[in-house]
Every structure is written in C-alpha cells, then in structure tokens.
Motif scaffolding. Sequence first.
Motif, PDB file in Angstrom:
ATOM      1  N   ARG A  47       0.820  -1.127  -0.019  1.00 56.74           N
ATOM      2  CA  ARG A  47       0.053  -0.096  -0.227  1.00 56.74           C
ATOM      3  C   ARG A  47       0.772   1.439   0.073  1.00 56.74           C
ATOM      4  O   ARG A  47       2.083   1.022   0.569  1.00 56.74           O
ATOM      5  N   SER A  48       0.359   2.243  -0.629  1.00 61.13           N
ATOM      6  CA  SER A  48       1.031   3.510  -0.520  1.00 61.13           C
ATOM      7  C   SER A  48       0.916   4.401   0.817  1.00 61.13           C
ATOM      8  O   SER A  48      -0.324   4.223   1.348  1.00 61.13           O
ATOM      9  N   SER A  59       0.724   2.531   9.384  1.00 60.50           N
ATOM     10  CA  SER A  59       0.755   1.158   8.648  1.00 60.50           C
ATOM     11  C   SER A  59       2.022   0.702   8.423  1.00 60.50           C
ATOM     12  O   SER A  59       3.389   1.516   9.032  1.00 60.50           O
ATOM     13  N   GLU A  61       3.752   0.009   5.853  1.00 64.88           N
ATOM     14  CA  GLU A  61       4.427   0.743   4.763  1.00 64.88           C
ATOM     15  C   GLU A  61       4.941   1.915   5.466  1.00 64.88           C
ATOM     16  O   GLU A  61       6.140   2.369   4.925  1.00 64.88           O
ATOM     17  N   THR A 248       4.667   0.468  -5.484  1.00 67.31           N
ATOM     18  CA  THR A 248       3.261  -0.083  -4.754  1.00 67.31           C
ATOM     19  C   THR A 248       2.606  -1.142  -5.590  1.00 67.31           C
ATOM     20  O   THR A 248       2.125  -0.742  -6.597  1.00 67.31           O
ATOM     21  N   GLY A 250      -0.405  -4.080  -4.854  1.00 67.01           N
ATOM     22  CA  GLY A 250      -1.053  -5.148  -3.891  1.00 67.01           C
ATOM     23  C   GLY A 250      -1.213  -6.442  -4.336  1.00 67.01           C
ATOM     24  O   GLY A 250      -1.840  -7.386  -3.761  1.00 67.01           O
ATOM     25  N   THR A 386     -11.402  -4.203   7.780  1.00 72.40           N
ATOM     26  CA  THR A 386     -10.143  -4.363   7.181  1.00 72.40           C
ATOM     27  C   THR A 386     -10.385  -5.781   6.652  1.00 72.40           C
ATOM     28  O   THR A 386     -10.721  -6.650   7.383  1.00 72.40           O
TER      29      THR A 386
END
Length: 545
Positions: A47-48, A59, A61, A248, A250, A386
């Motif tokens: 994810r960005s 997060s 990331e 990025t 997923g 989520t």
Amino acid sequence: MRRFHLSGREIPIWLRCGALAAAVLLVVLLTIRVVEREAGVSVQIARSPAFLDPARISSFEEKLVCGALYESLVEYDPVKNRCKGVLAASWKEDAGGTIYTFILRKGVRFHNGKPLTARDVKYSWERVMNPRLSSYGYLLQNVEGADEVISGKRRTAAGLVVVDDRTVRVFLKEPDLTFPAVVSSPVLAVVNRELAEKWGDRYGEQGTPVSGTGPFYLARWNDGEILLSKNRRHKTAAASLNSLAFVTTGSTQEARRFFASGRVDILTGVPSRFAGELAGDKAVLVKKPVLSFYFLGFNMGQEPFGRKVDLRRGIDRAIDKERLTALLLGESGRPLERLLPPELGGGENSPRREGSGRQEALRFLAEAGHPYGFNLPLLSFAFNDTPGHELLGRLIQEELDKVGVEVDLKKRPWKEYLRELRQGEHSFFRLGWEADYPEAGNILACNFAGWERKRNNLTEYGNGRFDSLIKEARKERHLSRRREIYRQAEELILADLPVIPLFQKVAVFVVRKGITGFQVDPLGRIDFGSLGRAGELQRRSASTP
C-alpha cells in the motif's frame, strides 16, 4: 590562411572516428545507467503511505519508509537490554529515574541542510502529544506537563526543557528506567522544526517536502512509487546505496512480474505461500517474528463475560489457534498461548494436545453455568472492515459452534469501530497491537493498565496488583529481575483472561540474491543504511587504494 580539404580517402576515416566516439559515449552512458541501477535497491510495498510523518505512522508501509528517512535519539536492543545512541551521543538519568538528559551528536544536519538542535527534539515530541495531529501521545504521558498538551489545553510540555542547542532534559512524573526504550520508538523520530511548522498539518502528505536525518532523503513521490536518494551527510554514506525505491502493488501476480523483470529486489507485502514459490536460485526467503499481535477481547464491564472468568476460559479453550493461524496467515504467523513472545523474554508456547481443547472448553462452559451453550444469549463478535477480519469471524463462529455457542458477526468501519470500543459498546471483539518499541512493558501497560482505560485498554480490565507490578518493573534496573516482574504481570492477565492471545505476526520477505546486509528489527523495519549489492561492494574494494 591554409585550408584543409577532405579527400575521398579522408572522409571514411573521419566518419569512422566519429562513429567510434559515439559508440564509446553510448557505452559510457549505458555503463552509468547500469552502475546507477546496481547502486540502488527497489522494494515492493502493498500500500502507498498516507503520510511520511513519524508522528502519524499508521501502517507497516509508513513505518518502513519513515525508517529510511528519520531517526530517533536511540535504538533499543531487547535481548541485551541495551540502548545505542543514534542522534544522541550520550544520555544519563538521575538516581531516581525521573530526570533524563540527552546530549545530541555534533554536526548532524537534516536533509535540507539545517542543523539538528534540541529545539527540534522538543518540537517533534510535542507534535506527538498534539491530539489533533497524532494518536501516540500516551508514549509521553509520563512527562511532566504532557497531560495538558494531550488534552489540548497547552501547546508545550513543561517537562521538555531545551538546555542548549545540543542538550534536552526530560522531567518525568514517575520513575521509569525503561524510558530510553520508549525514546527509541519510530514515532519519536525527529523532524526539522522549521519545515514542519511551515507546512503544519499537511507535513508528510504527498506533494510536500519532508526532512529527517536518516540515511536517505525524499527525492520523488509519485503515485505508485517513492524514490529516495542517499543522504551523503549520513554516517552510513560510505557504505549505503545511492538510491532506494518503493514500488506499490498489492497484486501478487504483478509483484511476481516486477520481481522476475528486475524492477523490484525485495518483496515485503506478499502472502507467505506465494513468497515461498519465488525463493530459489535467484532469491532468499527471510522470515522474522515481529512484535505485532492479534487478540480476541472481552469487555470486562459487561455481561455476559465481565464476571465469568470460566466463560472466558471456555471460549479460549474452544478455539484451535494453530488451525486459525494456518488458515489465515500460513507461515506469516505463529499461534500464541501466552502474551509475551520469546523476543521479549516470554516463555515458549506449549502446543495443546489434540482433543484437549474441546474437552476443556465444555468443562469450563459447564462450570460457568452454560453447558453446551445452554442459557447463553447469542454472542455478537465485532470486528473492523479491514480485509481478512471477516474470515476470522467466520472461523470463530465455526469453532464455537462445536461447543454449542452461537455467534453473530458484526462488521464495522474502522473509525466507528474504534469509537464504539472506547465507549464500551461491544462485549466480544477482535484486537490488534503493534509494539511502539521493543520492550515488554509497552504491550502489557498499554493494553491492560488501569490508567489506559478508554484509550488503549479497550477491555476495561482493572487490577491494582497488575498496575503495581508495571510500576515496579519500571524502577528495576536489572533485566533478569525486570523480566521476572513482567512474567508475574503476564500471569495475572492469563489468569483473568481479558483477552485471548491468538497469534503473532511473522514478517516474510523475498530478497534477491546479491543484496547484502539485509536485517530486520523486532518492529519489522529493514535497516536500509546497511543494505548494499555484492557487485557494488566489489567495485568499491577494487577502487580503494
């Protein structure tokens, strides 16, 4: 003036020379591009980031990228109970453990060239206390005056004092010899005050400049890719890469293509089974247990669980944690029977005997007055929306149905879910906790201490003996004794069972062979300052006189 005339024979020679020069230039340019590529590493993330701001890390990331951009005052090694200075050259505490003085390293500059000062440290930590900006104020709640900042009454904390440009002094309300470990948190990394003040709440957004002191600085942030360049002022500059790119995606299939084509060198956000398929001649599979945990929580102030520990134990014994972990995470998780993992000095998990879980569950349910779920109201299991949590809910339904307990599922949007938990609206729910720093007191105090109710203690658990043990541990200087106190506190939680420990996350990475210095810390962060390429190291060795 003498003139030169090109004969028919001379023209081909001239053309040949020009062609040769052009060819040489092309080779040089291609070589430069190859060297640039070899001197950089690209990392896949799922994810960005929403922000590149340590105060707002939310997060994996963001934690990963911010780890390359920013630095804290110290690093903490939980195994050796030892801190190593990063931005701090030295520090000391008074005899009572309530006053800490940090001396900053000389000559450290931010990416924008501004010198690091004690004012930047004070400002960065007060940003973390700001409730409008950050949700991590609890990390500094023991600092004098922090409560007024966290509640929004003041902008500065009286307990953070700038002595001079290189010295910051911290006054605590209560003794805490674990405070240097707190300071190691990525959230308490230092930002450039001047730049952060200029951009205000927008600091760290895509399209705004950021400035830390880490081994890399932000060169470009486009949709789908973040490019960092080497910070040549950094102490690791002689050994670090020239560039670091975060790509990025997923999609596991796209990640496979990126890795096969050489666009990415390290995969961080792919399922463990898929990662295992890629390991082989060209890649190495790296698995690292990290301090990220998953629990099932009970509201201790509500029926039917609040006053029935045997009911909570019955629910606990009915759940096959090994099966759930295998189905949900595969090799990306390991089941938990205790709260503290070995990485924090906890004991090893003892696997359950086959069949004993269901038998024990039925016994505890009967002792609670609900044999096979008799006279037990329909339970509602709440979770946020989520991906992955709904599958967990259905597996919980299936496990509890085997012992006669019916469960309804309640999926909620994240913000509403968190608000409802803090208001005590759910009696049975899923919880997750990612350590802020690698010390056992973080997971124990934040989730179960009485002073954390309505904030991080979402089960409303209260035990005066537990609170006393946590404060006692903070006063203990010797690691072995402190760990023994933590074990006593853990045993209280396991006896009272406000939560059911389910599993611990295992971070899985696919690393291209030839990448050197790959290390992961207990929080799941890659040490980007130590990364390199084998070919680049050979070139440097050959060019060193």
